[in-house]
Motif scaffolding. Structure first.
Motif, PDB file in Angstrom:
ATOM      1  N   PRO A  29       0.815  -1.082  -0.021  1.00  0.00           N
ATOM      2  CA  PRO A  29       0.131   0.158   0.045  1.00  0.00           C
ATOM      3  C   PRO A  29       0.833   1.308  -0.048  1.00  0.00           C
ATOM      4  O   PRO A  29       1.824   1.192   0.501  1.00  0.00           O
ATOM      5  CB  PRO A  29      -0.915  -0.066   1.351  1.00  0.00           C
ATOM      6  CG  PRO A  29      -0.078  -0.951   2.167  1.00  0.00           C
ATOM      7  CD  PRO A  29       0.580  -1.923   1.357  1.00  0.00           C
ATOM      8  N   SER A  30       0.207   2.241  -0.737  1.00  0.00           N
ATOM      9  CA  SER A  30       0.933   3.420  -0.665  1.00  0.00           C
ATOM     10  C   SER A  30       0.015   4.654  -1.020  1.00  0.00           C
ATOM     11  O   SER A  30      -1.143   4.450  -1.108  1.00  0.00           O
ATOM     12  CB  SER A  30       1.852   3.561  -1.823  1.00  0.00           C
ATOM     13  OG  SER A  30       1.226   3.628  -3.321  1.00  0.00           O
ATOM     14  N   LEU A  44       7.009  17.361   0.395  1.00  0.00           N
ATOM     15  CA  LEU A  44       5.927  16.816  -0.406  1.00  0.00           C
ATOM     16  C   LEU A  44       6.479  15.275  -1.017  1.00  0.00           C
ATOM     17  O   LEU A  44       7.581  15.454  -1.951  1.00  0.00           O
ATOM     18  CB  LEU A  44       5.351  17.583  -1.398  1.00  0.00           C
ATOM     19  CG  LEU A  44       4.257  17.397  -2.309  1.00  0.00           C
ATOM     20  CD1 LEU A  44       3.015  17.418  -1.618  1.00  0.00           C
ATOM     21  CD2 LEU A  44       4.312  18.253  -3.589  1.00  0.00           C
ATOM     22  N   ALA A  45       5.732  14.307  -0.765  1.00  0.00           N
ATOM     23  CA  ALA A  45       6.303  12.972  -1.265  1.00  0.00           C
ATOM     24  C   ALA A  45       5.350  11.862  -0.836  1.00  0.00           C
ATOM     25  O   ALA A  45       4.480  11.999  -0.287  1.00  0.00           O
ATOM     26  CB  ALA A  45       7.713  12.409  -0.195  1.00  0.00           C
ATOM     27  N   GLY A  46       5.601  10.803  -2.030  1.00  0.00           N
ATOM     28  CA  GLY A  46       4.600   9.780  -2.109  1.00  0.00           C
ATOM     29  C   GLY A  46       4.903   9.042  -0.466  1.00  0.00           C
ATOM     30  O   GLY A  46       6.102   8.878  -0.099  1.00  0.00           O
ATOM     31  N   THR A  50       3.732   0.821   4.294  1.00  0.00           N
ATOM     32  CA  THR A  50       4.299  -0.362   5.097  1.00  0.00           C
ATOM     33  C   THR A  50       5.527   0.046   6.045  1.00  0.00           C
ATOM     34  O   THR A  50       5.481  -0.287   7.178  1.00  0.00           O
ATOM     35  CB  THR A  50       4.655  -1.402   4.128  1.00  0.00           C
ATOM     36  OG1 THR A  50       3.638  -1.817   3.429  1.00  0.00           O
ATOM     37  CG2 THR A  50       5.198  -2.520   4.790  1.00  0.00           C
ATOM     38  N   ALA A  51       6.395   0.956   5.675  1.00  0.00           N
ATOM     39  CA  ALA A  51       7.619   1.236   6.121  1.00  0.00           C
ATOM     40  C   ALA A  51       7.680   2.742   6.681  1.00  0.00           C
ATOM     41  O   ALA A  51       8.476   3.195   7.281  1.00  0.00           O
ATOM     42  CB  ALA A  51       8.608   0.957   5.213  1.00  0.00           C
ATOM     43  N   GLY A  52       6.813   3.482   5.947  1.00  0.00           N
ATOM     44  CA  GLY A  52       6.692   5.025   6.622  1.00  0.00           C
ATOM     45  C   GLY A  52       7.411   5.886   5.619  1.00  0.00           C
ATOM     46  O   GLY A  52       7.559   6.903   5.968  1.00  0.00           O
ATOM     47  N   PRO A  76      12.430  -5.648   1.810  1.00  0.00           N
ATOM     48  CA  PRO A  76      13.199  -5.601   3.243  1.00  0.00           C
ATOM     49  C   PRO A  76      14.191  -6.920   3.342  1.00  0.00           C
ATOM     50  O   PRO A  76      13.916  -8.020   2.677  1.00  0.00           O
ATOM     51  CB  PRO A  76      12.051  -5.626   4.029  1.00  0.00           C
ATOM     52  CG  PRO A  76      10.783  -6.432   3.546  1.00  0.00           C
ATOM     53  CD  PRO A  76      11.040  -6.285   2.053  1.00  0.00           C
ATOM     54  N   ALA A  77      14.821  -6.772   4.393  1.00  0.00           N
ATOM     55  CA  ALA A  77      15.760  -7.933   4.685  1.00  0.00           C
ATOM     56  C   ALA A  77      15.947  -7.728   6.328  1.00  0.00           C
ATOM     57  O   ALA A  77      15.925  -6.580   6.774  1.00  0.00           O
ATOM     58  CB  ALA A  77      17.270  -7.774   4.069  1.00  0.00           C
ATOM     59  N   ALA A  78      15.980  -8.732   6.871  1.00  0.00           N
ATOM     60  CA  ALA A  78      16.057  -8.784   8.442  1.00  0.00           C
ATOM     61  C   ALA A  78      17.336  -7.807   8.915  1.00  0.00           C
ATOM     62  O   ALA A  78      18.490  -8.394   8.315  1.00  0.00           O
ATOM     63  CB  ALA A  78      16.194  -9.975   8.964  1.00  0.00           C
ATOM     64  N   GLY A  79      17.129  -7.108   9.759  1.00  0.00           N
ATOM     65  CA  GLY A  79      18.322  -6.302  10.341  1.00  0.00           C
ATOM     66  C   GLY A  79      18.604  -5.178   9.643  1.00  0.00           C
ATOM     67  O   GLY A  79      19.511  -4.263   9.830  1.00  0.00           O
ATOM     68  N   LYS A  80      17.852  -4.733   8.546  1.00  0.00           N
ATOM     69  CA  LYS A  80      18.198  -3.778   7.620  1.00  0.00           C
ATOM     70  C   LYS A  80      17.182  -2.531   7.690  1.00  0.00           C
ATOM     71  O   LYS A  80      16.111  -2.961   7.956  1.00  0.00           O
ATOM     72  CB  LYS A  80      18.361  -4.101   6.084  1.00  0.00           C
ATOM     73  CG  LYS A  80      19.455  -5.151   5.803  1.00  0.00           C
ATOM     74  CD  LYS A  80      20.838  -4.583   6.064  1.00  0.00           C
ATOM     75  CE  LYS A  80      21.923  -5.844   5.648  1.00  0.00           C
ATOM     76  NZ  LYS A  80      23.280  -5.082   5.902  1.00  0.00           N
ATOM     77  N   ARG A  81      17.727  -1.296   7.555  1.00  0.00           N
ATOM     78  CA  ARG A  81      16.817  -0.281   7.708  1.00  0.00           C
ATOM     79  C   ARG A  81      15.759  -0.166   6.283  1.00  0.00           C
ATOM     80  O   ARG A  81      16.558  -0.547   5.190  1.00  0.00           O
ATOM     81  CB  ARG A  81      17.373   0.960   7.902  1.00  0.00           C
ATOM     82  CG  ARG A  81      18.120   0.911   9.497  1.00  0.00           C
ATOM     83  CD  ARG A  81      18.711   2.040   9.634  1.00  0.00           C
ATOM     84  NE  ARG A  81      18.005   3.359   9.797  1.00  0.00           N
ATOM     85  CZ  ARG A  81      18.388   4.515  10.172  1.00  0.00           C
ATOM     86  NH1 ARG A  81      19.764   4.922  10.486  1.00  0.00           N
ATOM     87  NH2 ARG A  81      17.303   5.471  10.266  1.00  0.00           N
ATOM     88  N   SER A  82      14.989   0.456   6.433  1.00  0.00           N
ATOM     89  CA  SER A  82      14.066   0.883   5.115  1.00  0.00           C
ATOM     90  C   SER A  82      14.667   1.883   4.178  1.00  0.00           C
ATOM     91  O   SER A  82      15.268   2.706   4.711  1.00  0.00           O
ATOM     92  CB  SER A  82      12.508   1.368   5.398  1.00  0.00           C
ATOM     93  OG  SER A  82      12.045   1.699   4.314  1.00  0.00           O
TER      94      SER A  82
END
Length: 253
Positions: A29-30, A44-46, A50-52, A76-82
Motif C-alpha cells: 500500500p502507498s 511533499l512525497a509519496g 508499510t515502512a513509512g 526488505p531484509a532482516a536487520g536492515k533499515r528501510s
C-alpha cells in the motif's frame, strides 16, 4: 525495477526535468504525494504505508530525491533499515550538494543496496550503494544533459531498458512545463513490451510486481532579477500505470 530519467540543463528557466516510473508489488500500500509527515512539513512525497518512508519526494527548497533498488535487492531484509528513509533524510537539506555529501556518511551495513538520486535546479548527484561488500556509499555528480537510472548503474547500457530508452529520451521533444506539454515523455513512460513484459517502461508481471505509479517533475531555476516572479516546482503524477491512469498536476506550496 524502477526507472528514472533526468534532464539537467543549468541556466534554463526549468533546469531540472524528471520522469520516473515506480515498480513495486501491487499489494504494497502507498499514498500519492502529499505532506504526510508532521515532523517534516516542508516535504511533499509519496508515502509507503508499510515502512513509512518514500520512493520520491520534493521539498520547499526545490531539492528532489528518489531511491531505487539495485539488482537482486527487492524487498526488505532482516536487520536492515528501510531505504525509503533515505528520501526523507535527503529532503531535510536545502541544497542537493549538502544532501548528497551528508548521505555519503551513511553506514552501508545498515541498508540493502540502492541507487539514490538527489538534485536541485543547480546540481544533480547519483549515490551508489553496491551491497554487502560495500565499504562506503559512493557519490557521483551528474554532468549536464540527459541520464537514465534503473537498478543498474547510471546510463549502463548493459541494462536492456537503458539501452532501449536512453537514446529515445535523448531524441524526444523536451517537455514544456509552463505549457503543460509533457506528451513525448508521457508516451515513453507508458510503453509496454508485449514480447518481454519486464523490459518496457511500464510493466506488469504474473508475480504481482509492476508499475504502480508515474511522475513528471520540473524544478525551476532561481529568479534572475528582483522583478522576476519565482516559479514553483511542478509535479505531474499518475496513480497507477501511466498507460491507464491519467496524470494530474501538483504544485508545491
Amino acid at each position: 525495477m524502477c526507472s528514472l530519467i533526468a534532464l539537467l540543463r543549468p541556466g534554463q528557466n526549468w533546469p531540472l526535468l524528471l520522469a520516473a516510473n515506480r515498480d513495486e508489488m501491487a499489494s504494497r500500500p502507498s499514498r500519492p504525494p502529499g505532506r504526510h509527515w508532521p515532523d517534516r512539513p516542508h516535504v511533499l512525497a509519496g508515502l509507503d504505508v508499510t515502512a513509512g518512508g518514500s520512493w520520491m519526494g520534493l521539498n520547499d527548497d526545490g531539492v528532489v530525491a528518489c531511491v531505487l533498488n539495485r539488482v537482486g535487492s527487492l524487498g526488505p531484509a532482516a536487520g536492515k533499515r528501510s531505504r525509503g528513509e533515505l528520501v526523507l533524510e535527503a529532503l531535510d537539506h536545502a541544497a542537493a550538494g549538502d544532501a548528497a555529501w551528508a548521505m555519503a556518511d551513511l553506514d552501508p551495513a545498515a541498508y540493502r543496496s540502492f541507487n539514490l538520486f538527489i538534485a536541485d535546479g543547480e546540481q544533480a548527484f547519483w549515490l551508489r550503494h553496491r551491497g554487502e561488500e560495500a565499504e562506503a556509499v559512493e557519490v557521483m555528480k551528474l554532468r549536464p544533459g540527459l541520464s537514465m537510472l534503473t537498478a543498474h548503474d547510471l546510463n549502463d547500457l548493459s541494462s536492456p531498458r537503458i539501452a532501449r530508452y536512453l537514446p529515445r529520451f535523448k531524441t524526444a521533444p523536451v517537455p514544456e512545463p509552463e505549457q503543460g506539454d509533457w506528451s513525448a515523455w508521457e508516451a515513453l513512460l507508458a510503453e509496454r513490451d508485449l514480447e518481454d513484459p519486464a523490459q518496457g517502461l511500464t510493466i506488469s508481471l504474473p508475480s504481482g510486481f509492476g508499475t504502480v505509479s508515474s511522475s513528471l517533475v520540473a524544478v525551476p531555476g532561481r529568479p534572475r532579477t528582483l522583478r522576476e516572479t519565482p516559479r514553483r516546482p511542478i509535479w505531474r503524477y499518475a496513480e497507477g500505470p501511466p498507460d491507464r491512469a491519467p496524470f494530474y498536476t501538483l504544485f508545491l506550496g
